[in-house]
Design a protein around this motif. Structure first.
Motif, mmCIF file in Angstrom:
data_model
loop_
_atom_site.group_PDB
_atom_site.id
_atom_site.type_symbol
_atom_site.label_atom_id
_atom_site.label_comp_id
_atom_site.label_asym_id
_atom_site.label_seq_id
_atom_site.Cartn_x
_atom_site.Cartn_y
_atom_site.Cartn_z
ATOM 1 N N ILE A 1 1.056 -0.887 0.061
ATOM 2 C CA ILE A 1 -0.010 0.511 -0.428
ATOM 3 C C ILE A 1 0.938 1.731 -0.050
ATOM 4 C CG2 ILE A 1 -1.765 1.415 1.544
ATOM 5 C CD1 ILE A 1 -2.782 -2.180 1.775
ATOM 6 N N ASN A 2 2.096 1.690 0.228
ATOM 7 C CA ASN A 2 2.749 2.541 1.217
ATOM 8 C C ASN A 2 3.645 3.174 -0.629
ATOM 9 O OD1 ASN A 2 1.973 2.410 3.022
ATOM 10 N ND2 ASN A 2 4.323 1.100 3.915
ATOM 11 N N ASP A 3 3.400 1.746 -1.374
ATOM 12 C CA ASP A 3 4.134 1.604 -2.995
ATOM 13 C C ASP A 3 3.088 2.646 -3.270
ATOM 14 O OD1 ASP A 3 6.552 0.386 -1.861
ATOM 15 O OD2 ASP A 3 6.034 -1.859 -2.932
ATOM 16 N N ILE A 4 2.207 2.361 -3.412
ATOM 17 C CA ILE A 4 0.409 2.103 -4.125
ATOM 18 C C ILE A 4 0.605 4.134 -4.123
ATOM 19 C CG2 ILE A 4 -1.919 2.531 -4.662
ATOM 20 C CD1 ILE A 4 -2.001 -0.771 -3.404
ATOM 21 N N MET A 5 0.571 3.930 -2.641
ATOM 22 C CA MET A 5 0.602 5.405 -2.521
ATOM 23 C C MET A 5 1.176 6.673 -2.662
ATOM 24 S SD MET A 5 -2.658 5.517 -0.969
ATOM 25 C CE MET A 5 -2.881 6.693 0.723
ATOM 26 N N ALA A 6 2.470 6.493 -2.998
ATOM 27 C CA ALA A 6 3.922 6.941 -3.713
ATOM 28 C C ALA A 6 3.558 7.394 -5.122
ATOM 29 C CB ALA A 6 5.031 6.222 -3.960
ATOM 30 N N GLY A 7 2.264 7.159 -5.496
ATOM 31 C CA GLY A 7 2.524 7.407 -6.994
ATOM 32 C C GLY A 7 0.635 9.119 -6.901
ATOM 33 N N PHE A 8 -0.112 8.557 -5.858
ATOM 34 C CA PHE A 8 -0.652 9.894 -5.676
ATOM 35 C C PHE A 8 -0.339 10.875 -5.259
ATOM 36 C CE2 PHE A 8 -2.695 6.377 -4.336
ATOM 37 C CZ PHE A 8 -3.884 5.962 -4.986
ATOM 38 N N SER A 9 -0.468 12.049 -6.439
ATOM 39 C CA SER A 9 0.450 13.940 -6.048
ATOM 40 C C SER A 9 -0.075 13.877 -4.202
ATOM 41 C CB SER A 9 -0.383 14.787 -6.997
ATOM 42 O OG SER A 9 -1.516 15.072 -7.738
ATOM 43 N N GLU A 10 -1.238 13.584 -4.097
ATOM 44 C CA GLU A 10 -1.916 13.975 -3.124
ATOM 45 C C GLU A 10 -2.822 12.480 -2.641
ATOM 46 O OE1 GLU A 10 -5.250 14.933 -1.308
ATOM 47 O OE2 GLU A 10 -5.996 14.637 -3.507
ATOM 48 N N THR A 11 -2.507 12.257 -0.055
ATOM 49 C CA THR A 11 -3.275 11.769 -0.305
ATOM 50 C C THR A 11 -4.266 11.731 0.670
ATOM 51 O OG1 THR A 11 -1.945 12.012 1.485
ATOM 52 C CG2 THR A 11 -1.224 10.203 -0.107
ATOM 53 N N LYS A 12 -4.547 12.750 0.750
ATOM 54 C CA LYS A 12 -5.773 13.413 1.771
ATOM 55 C C LYS A 12 -7.190 12.463 1.087
ATOM 56 C CE LYS A 12 -3.290 17.299 4.189
ATOM 57 N NZ LYS A 12 -3.876 19.115 3.368
ATOM 58 N N SER A 13 -7.389 13.240 0.260
ATOM 59 C CA SER A 13 -8.898 12.406 -0.055
ATOM 60 C C SER A 13 -8.708 10.988 -0.784
ATOM 61 C CB SER A 13 -9.085 13.261 -1.985
ATOM 62 O OG SER A 13 -8.299 12.748 -2.827
ATOM 63 N N ILE A 14 -7.642 10.257 -0.394
ATOM 64 C CA ILE A 14 -7.531 8.829 -0.442
ATOM 65 C C ILE A 14 -7.530 8.151 0.760
ATOM 66 C CG2 ILE A 14 -5.950 6.847 -2.006
ATOM 67 C CD1 ILE A 14 -6.689 9.045 -3.661
ATOM 68 N N LYS A 15 -8.968 6.902 0.605
ATOM 69 C CA LYS A 15 -9.151 6.190 1.769
ATOM 70 C C LYS A 15 -8.487 4.806 1.966
ATOM 71 C CE LYS A 15 -12.817 5.967 4.897
ATOM 72 N NZ LYS A 15 -12.647 6.768 5.814
ATOM 73 N N VAL A 16 -7.675 4.120 2.738
ATOM 74 C CA VAL A 16 -6.828 3.231 3.235
ATOM 75 C C VAL A 16 -8.113 2.403 3.914
ATOM 76 C CG1 VAL A 16 -5.331 1.488 3.620
ATOM 77 C CG2 VAL A 16 -4.627 4.318 2.462
ATOM 78 N N ILE A 17 -8.393 0.933 3.234
ATOM 79 C CA ILE A 17 -8.752 -0.181 4.358
ATOM 80 C C ILE A 17 -8.436 -2.003 3.641
ATOM 81 C CG2 ILE A 17 -11.032 -1.735 5.017
ATOM 82 C CD1 ILE A 17 -12.569 1.688 3.902
ATOM 83 N N GLN A 18 -7.701 -1.617 4.217
ATOM 84 C CA GLN A 18 -6.736 -3.116 3.508
ATOM 85 C C GLN A 18 -7.915 -4.064 4.322
ATOM 86 O OE1 GLN A 18 -2.780 -2.265 6.493
ATOM 87 N NE2 GLN A 18 -3.643 -4.584 5.461
ATOM 88 N N ASP A 19 -8.543 -4.086 4.551
ATOM 89 C CA ASP A 19 -10.176 -5.651 4.166
ATOM 90 C C ASP A 19 -10.796 -5.076 2.999
ATOM 91 O OD1 ASP A 19 -12.213 -6.915 4.680
ATOM 92 O OD2 ASP A 19 -11.475 -7.988 6.307
ATOM 93 N N ARG A 20 -10.960 -6.080 2.009
ATOM 94 C CA ARG A 20 -11.004 -6.106 1.421
ATOM 95 C C ARG A 20 -12.485 -5.811 1.073
ATOM 96 N NH1 ARG A 20 -8.509 -6.093 -4.121
ATOM 97 N NH2 ARG A 20 -9.995 -6.049 -6.291
ATOM 98 N N LYS A 21 -13.392 -6.910 2.023
ATOM 99 C CA LYS A 21 -14.177 -6.632 2.093
ATOM 100 C C LYS A 21 -15.904 -5.423 2.055
ATOM 101 C CE LYS A 21 -18.365 -9.478 3.898
ATOM 102 N NZ LYS A 21 -19.043 -11.076 4.615
#
Length: 520
Positions: A450-470
């Motif tokens: 997820i850290n590798d993915i987040m590095a591709g966003f120009s800003e992360t405030k609007s990005i939600k991380v929920i690891q449990d897929r369901k």
């Protein structure tokens, strides 16, 4: 299926023996061989066991077990060219069992398996489809279309192997060289007329289809994927090219048959210039004039209309002009449909029958599969797990979206890490709401992925991380409006999630259907 025997086996490989060794072959009691296997656990009486040196296991270590289980002959890979074709005698159960060592056996196995099973690909129309994206949809559409006009068909690929509606789960996109020929022989025995198979770059690089006679081969597109295996895009492209290349290519298949190539892809366009016998497909109206002038058979589009029931495609071609009504969504599915259409035309299927049956083609499970219930957001489940596939899926969803566009995605562990930030960039360019979640973490730390993915966003405030897929899907469905579209990307048809080295039962399709109150 004709029975093979150890005499034929020895004769097949004795031509490869050093001349000095040819007179030393011991007399064997010739036995029938009814089965050819790579896994010692599948050995039973009258089995030929093939002992390959694999990436994770060395099959040669299981030769004693195979003999104990009833193997009547052994093919063993050797790294020593000087031992190629050497036949030795193993004694077991009061019998002399021939063991033949073969240099680079894996590269020769497809052709031998074809011989063993009676060259089944010569007796059917076998279509091979390769490309980064679209293989599953194109093969499924080809098989569906053939069935619609009463030509019995089967598929080999990601979703499963067999006749449509009777699929058995697939371990690999393209089965092993032995299993591929075995499946074809089985289909032939059931009077199947056409087989559409996905041909992966791994399958090509490992020679799994080298001994297959294809009636037609199809190229969909090429974009970044599988660099953990191929290392460079050049090697990745070379693997794909071997499905169409001249026989002088080390990995070239026995016959490429009719070659149907996507002109809209830059690699495909380059290949068309190299192939005198290419048949061209384009979905872009601006390309129609150009492809007409090339003097090769073609199918091109002059207008596309997207609507809430699917897509209307107005086309011109060297086979005739017409309109295809499709239930599939998105520009990339126009390409998939036309590649399937062109392939069947090239194989001699009737033009007007194909045109008139196109509307009956069903979307493929887990490929832009739409789930809709009143007063709830529309959810699309798609297998997109590369930057290019995600771009196409989001672009298609946006065409039909009147509210906000959501995307839920992750990236697989133990795979190409370079595409992770690229997936993020694609997601950000289309979506109002983004949830990053787990895909198949495998043996990697899910948080690091997820850290590798987040590095591709120009800003992360609007990005939600929920690891449990369901829970990620549940959150989006609960917070989305009726006019919103939620794209759940990455797993498609899969019914499992790999965490560590374990497979857990899990399905995006089932989760979505339960949340929306839809019966699958």
């Amino acid at each position: 299926m004709a029975t093979y025997n150890t005499k034929q086996l020895i004769e097949y490989f004795s031509a490869q023996m050093p001349v000095s060794e040819r007179g030393k072959v011991l007399p064997f009691e010739y036995e029938d061989i009814n089965q050819l296997v790579l896994d010692s656990r599948q050995v039973k009486k009258k089995t030929l066991f093939v002992a390959l040196k694999g990436a994770n296991y060395d099959g040669r270590e299981f030769i004693p077990k195979a003999i104990e289980s009833g193997a009547v002959a052994i093919l063993a890979e050797t790294d020593d060219m000087g031992k190629n074709g050497i036949i030795t005698c193993l004694f077991a159960n009061n019998k002399k069992i021939p063991q033949i060592t073969v240099y680079k056996l894996a590269e020769k196995l497809s052709e031998f398996a074809g011989e063993f099973y009676g060259e089944p690909s010569k007796e059917m129309l076998v279509v091979g489809v390769t490309g980064t994206n679209g293989k599953t949809t194109v093969t499924q559409l080809i098989a569906q279309w053939a069935d619609l006009i009463n030509e019995k068909s089967a598929v080999l690929g990601t979703i499963g192997n067999g006749e449509l509606g009777k699929l058995t789960p697939a371990i690999n996109t393209t089965p092993s060289a032995v299993d591929t020929q075995g499946y074809l022989a089985n289909f032939l025995s059931k009077k199947v007329k056409l087989v559409a198979m996905e041909v992966s770059s791994h399958g090509l690089a490992l020679g799994r289809v080298k001994g297959v006679d294809f009636a037609a081969t199809v190229f969909t597109n090429l974009s970044r994927d599988h660099l953990d295996f191929h290392r460079t895009m050049t090697k990745y492209e070379q693997a794909k090219w071997s499905l169409f290349s001249p026989l002088t290519d080390k990995l070239a298949v026995k016959s490429s048959g009719k070659k149907i190539i996507n002109y809209d892809d830059k690699v495909g366009k380059r290949w068309i210039d190299k192939l005198d016998d290419a048949i061209i497909v384009s979905t872009l109206p601006k390309n129609l004039k150009n492809i007409r002038q090339l003097g090769k058979p073609y199918v091109g589009v002059h207008k596309i209309v997207y609507h809430n029931k699917g897509t209307s495609i107005y086309f011109d071609s060297s086979f005739g002009r017409g309109e295809l009504e499709s239930r599939l969504f998105g520009e990339f599915n126009v390409s998939n449909l036309l590649l399937a259409f062109c392939t069947l035309l090239a194989l001699g299927f009737p033009f007007y029958v194909l045109v008139n049956t196109a509307y009956h083609l069903q979307p493929v499970i887990g490929r832009m599969e739409i789930f809709k219930e009143k007063n709830k957001p529309t959810v699309i489940v798609d297998y997109a797990h590369t930057p290019d596939a995600l771009d196409k899926a989001l672009s298609a969803a946006k065409e039909h979206c009147t509210g906000a566009l959501w995307v839920i995605f992750g990236c697989g562990g133990d795979r190409d890490k370079g595409k992770r930030p690229l997936m993020a960039k694609v997601a950000h360019s289309y979506s109002s709401h983004i949830i990053v979640t787990n895909d198949n973490p495998r043996t990697e730390d899910a948080k690091m992925i997820i850290n590798d993915i987040m590095a591709g966003f120009s800003e992360t405030k609007s990005i939600k991380v929920i690891q449990d897929r369901k829970k990620a899907i549940q959150w989006a469905v609960n917070h989305g409006d009726e006019n919103d579209i939620i794209l759940v990307a990455g797993k498609g048809h899969e019914e499992y999630q790999i965490i560590g080295q374990k497979k857990y039962r899990y399905s995006d399709r089932k989760v979505v259907s339960q949340l929306l109150g839809i019966t699958l």
